[in-house]
Design a protein around this motif. Structure first.
Motif, PDB file in Angstrom:
ATOM      1  N   ARG A  33     -13.591   5.959  -4.092  1.00 51.55           N
ATOM      2  CA  ARG A  33     -14.426   5.929  -2.887  1.00 51.55           C
ATOM      3  C   ARG A  33     -13.820   5.086  -1.770  1.00 51.55           C
ATOM      4  O   ARG A  33     -14.226   5.196  -0.621  1.00 51.55           O
ATOM      5  N   ASP A  34     -12.830   4.249  -2.093  1.00 48.81           N
ATOM      6  CA  ASP A  34     -12.185   3.432  -1.070  1.00 48.81           C
ATOM      7  C   ASP A  34     -11.013   4.130  -0.392  1.00 48.81           C
ATOM      8  O   ASP A  34     -10.439   3.608   0.555  1.00 48.81           O
ATOM      9  N   LEU A  35     -10.632   5.309  -0.872  1.00 48.91           N
ATOM     10  CA  LEU A  35      -9.534   6.064  -0.273  1.00 48.91           C
ATOM     11  C   LEU A  35     -10.105   7.245   0.497  1.00 48.91           C
ATOM     12  O   LEU A  35     -10.753   8.117  -0.065  1.00 48.91           O
ATOM     13  N   LYS A  36      -9.896   7.247   1.786  1.00 50.70           N
ATOM     14  CA  LYS A  36     -10.366   8.325   2.654  1.00 50.70           C
ATOM     15  C   LYS A  36      -9.166   9.156   3.094  1.00 50.70           C
ATOM     16  O   LYS A  36      -8.168   8.619   3.570  1.00 50.70           O
ATOM     17  N   ILE A  37      -9.274  10.455   2.930  1.00 50.61           N
ATOM     18  CA  ILE A  37      -8.201  11.365   3.309  1.00 50.61           C
ATOM     19  C   ILE A  37      -8.476  11.871   4.727  1.00 50.61           C
ATOM     20  O   ILE A  37      -9.531  12.428   4.998  1.00 50.61           O
ATOM     21  N   MET A  38      -7.512  11.658   5.609  1.00 54.88           N
ATOM     22  CA  MET A  38      -7.637  12.059   7.010  1.00 54.88           C
ATOM     23  C   MET A  38      -7.129  13.492   7.181  1.00 54.88           C
ATOM     24  O   MET A  38      -6.015  13.801   6.787  1.00 54.88           O
ATOM     25  N   ARG A  39      -7.977  14.337   7.744  1.00 58.72           N
ATOM     26  CA  ARG A  39      -7.570  15.707   8.072  1.00 58.72           C
ATOM     27  C   ARG A  39      -7.664  15.976   9.564  1.00 58.72           C
ATOM     28  O   ARG A  39      -7.171  16.984  10.032  1.00 58.72           O
ATOM     29  N   SER A  40      -8.349  15.095  10.287  1.00 62.11           N
ATOM     30  CA  SER A  40      -8.576  15.359  11.703  1.00 62.11           C
ATOM     31  C   SER A  40      -8.793  14.052  12.457  1.00 62.11           C
ATOM     32  O   SER A  40      -8.971  12.985  11.849  1.00 62.11           O
ATOM     33  N   ALA A  41      -8.811  14.163  13.773  1.00 68.38           N
ATOM     34  CA  ALA A  41      -9.103  12.992  14.611  1.00 68.38           C
ATOM     35  C   ALA A  41     -10.520  12.497  14.336  1.00 68.38           C
ATOM     36  O   ALA A  41     -10.776  11.290  14.347  1.00 68.38           O
ATOM     37  N   ALA A  42     -11.436  13.418  14.064  1.00 62.92           N
ATOM     38  CA  ALA A  42     -12.813  13.028  13.747  1.00 62.92           C
ATOM     39  C   ALA A  42     -12.855  12.202  12.458  1.00 62.92           C
ATOM     40  O   ALA A  42     -13.597  11.209  12.376  1.00 62.92           O
ATOM     41  N   ASP A  43     -12.056  12.587  11.460  1.00 59.59           N
ATOM     42  CA  ASP A  43     -11.982  11.804  10.218  1.00 59.59           C
ATOM     43  C   ASP A  43     -11.492  10.392  10.503  1.00 59.59           C
ATOM     44  O   ASP A  43     -12.011   9.416   9.949  1.00 59.59           O
ATOM     45  N   LEU A  44     -10.490  10.274  11.360  1.00 55.91           N
ATOM     46  CA  LEU A  44      -9.953   8.967  11.699  1.00 55.91           C
ATOM     47  C   LEU A  44     -10.990   8.110  12.430  1.00 55.91           C
ATOM     48  O   LEU A  44     -11.162   6.931  12.116  1.00 55.91           O
ATOM     49  N   ARG A  45     -11.692   8.704  13.380  1.00 54.00           N
ATOM     50  CA  ARG A  45     -12.732   7.947  14.102  1.00 54.00           C
ATOM     51  C   ARG A  45     -13.805   7.453  13.140  1.00 54.00           C
ATOM     52  O   ARG A  45     -14.239   6.307  13.215  1.00 54.00           O
ATOM     53  N   ASP A  50     -16.452   3.187   9.766  1.00 54.13           N
ATOM     54  CA  ASP A  50     -16.879   2.832   8.409  1.00 54.13           C
ATOM     55  C   ASP A  50     -16.157   1.602   7.882  1.00 54.13           C
ATOM     56  O   ASP A  50     -16.740   0.804   7.146  1.00 54.13           O
ATOM     57  N   ARG A  51     -14.909   1.437   8.248  1.00 53.73           N
ATOM     58  CA  ARG A  51     -14.122   0.316   7.721  1.00 53.73           C
ATOM     59  C   ARG A  51     -14.635  -1.032   8.209  1.00 53.73           C
ATOM     60  O   ARG A  51     -14.416  -2.058   7.575  1.00 53.73           O
ATOM     61  N   ARG A  52     -15.328  -1.037   9.327  1.00 54.61           N
ATOM     62  CA  ARG A  52     -15.901  -2.300   9.829  1.00 54.61           C
ATOM     63  C   ARG A  52     -16.876  -2.907   8.832  1.00 54.61           C
ATOM     64  O   ARG A  52     -16.978  -4.121   8.721  1.00 54.61           O
ATOM     65  N   PHE A  55     -14.506  -3.094   4.251  1.00 51.59           N
ATOM     66  CA  PHE A  55     -13.130  -3.490   4.519  1.00 51.59           C
ATOM     67  C   PHE A  55     -12.136  -3.033   3.457  1.00 51.59           C
ATOM     68  O   PHE A  55     -10.955  -2.875   3.725  1.00 51.59           O
ATOM     69  N   ALA A  56     -12.605  -2.769   2.246  1.00 52.49           N
ATOM     70  CA  ALA A  56     -11.697  -2.361   1.161  1.00 52.49           C
ATOM     71  C   ALA A  56     -11.179  -0.933   1.342  1.00 52.49           C
ATOM     72  O   ALA A  56     -10.240  -0.526   0.659  1.00 52.49           O
ATOM     73  N   GLN A  57     -11.778  -0.187   2.247  1.00 55.11           N
ATOM     74  CA  GLN A  57     -11.338   1.196   2.465  1.00 55.11           C
ATOM     75  C   GLN A  57      -9.910   1.258   2.984  1.00 55.11           C
ATOM     76  O   GLN A  57      -9.472   0.408   3.737  1.00 55.11           O
ATOM     77  N   THR A  58      -9.223   2.294   2.569  1.00 57.70           N
ATOM     78  CA  THR A  58      -7.915   2.600   3.128  1.00 57.70           C
ATOM     79  C   THR A  58      -7.875   4.102   3.396  1.00 57.70           C
ATOM     80  O   THR A  58      -8.717   4.843   2.915  1.00 57.70           O
ATOM     81  N   ALA A  59      -6.915   4.514   4.189  1.00 58.05           N
ATOM     82  CA  ALA A  59      -6.844   5.926   4.559  1.00 58.05           C
ATOM     83  C   ALA A  59      -5.452   6.460   4.293  1.00 58.05           C
ATOM     84  O   ALA A  59      -4.468   5.722   4.275  1.00 58.05           O
ATOM     85  N   ASP A  60      -5.383   7.766   4.088  1.00 55.50           N
ATOM     86  CA  ASP A  60      -4.112   8.437   3.878  1.00 55.50           C
ATOM     87  C   ASP A  60      -4.214   9.816   4.509  1.00 55.50           C
ATOM     88  O   ASP A  60      -5.306  10.325   4.741  1.00 55.50           O
ATOM     89  N   LEU A  61      -3.078  10.387   4.794  1.00 56.74           N
ATOM     90  CA  LEU A  61      -3.060  11.746   5.301  1.00 56.74           C
ATOM     91  C   LEU A  61      -1.870  12.470   4.719  1.00 56.74           C
ATOM     92  O   LEU A  61      -0.877  11.863   4.351  1.00 56.74           O
ATOM     93  N   LEU A  62      -2.017  13.773   4.615  1.00 52.58           N
ATOM     94  CA  LEU A  62      -0.930  14.603   4.113  1.00 52.58           C
ATOM     95  C   LEU A  62      -0.095  15.034   5.303  1.00 52.58           C
ATOM     96  O   LEU A  62      -0.600  15.642   6.241  1.00 52.58           O
TER      97      LEU A  62
END
Length: 137
Positions: A33-45, A50-52, A55-62
């Motif tokens: 649940r702490d790994l968010k996969i980015m597929r779009s600008a909306a995902d990044l926003r 959410d990270r505020r 804080f343990a969240q991190t993101a990745d993209l393919l």
């Protein structure tokens, strides 16, 4: 790849290998649940907001560097989009069917195949294409 227990088809096909990596990335995101996969600008926003509070969240993209993994097939754009490709750099250190790299020997810009891939990717909404290594026309 044998030690990683990957299927044999990932040893011979770049597209198959890339799709396997996509599947593994998304499986990691589904189980953590702490790994968010980015597929779009909306995902990044959403991730930034959410990270505020988490804080343990991190993101990745393919993303891929070198679209030679399309194996000369423009239909691969649709398969990569479906697999979650968020960013692509069509060329890196050598020429491929997409076009000529500034590091390669072909001294050419995008090929007709490369132009078709770019147009198809844009129609799909894949806006993050890094063209820095493309030989200028």
């Amino acid at each position: 790849m044998i030690a990683q227990a990957r299927c044999t088809s990932t040893r011979t096909g770049l597209l198959t290998r890339g799709r396997d990596l996509s599947r593994r990335l998304h499986a990691s995101g589904n189980h953590n649940r702490d790994l968010k996969i980015m597929r779009s600008a909306a995902d990044l926003r959403k991730y930034i907001v959410d990270r505020r509070s988490h804080f343990a969240q991190t993101a990745d993209l393919l993303w891929v560097e070198g679209l030679h993994l399309m194996e000369g097939d423009t239909a691969a754009v649709d398969r990569w989009y479906a697999a979650g490709l968020a960013m692509a750099a069509p060329l890196h250190f050598f020429d491929n069917e997409f076009g000529g790299s500034v590091h390669g020997g072909g001294e050419r810009g995008p090929t007709p195949f490369g132009k078709t891939v770019l147009a198809k990717a844009e129609r799909r909404g894949m806006r993050a294409l890094l063209l820095a290594n493309l030989y200028p026309e």
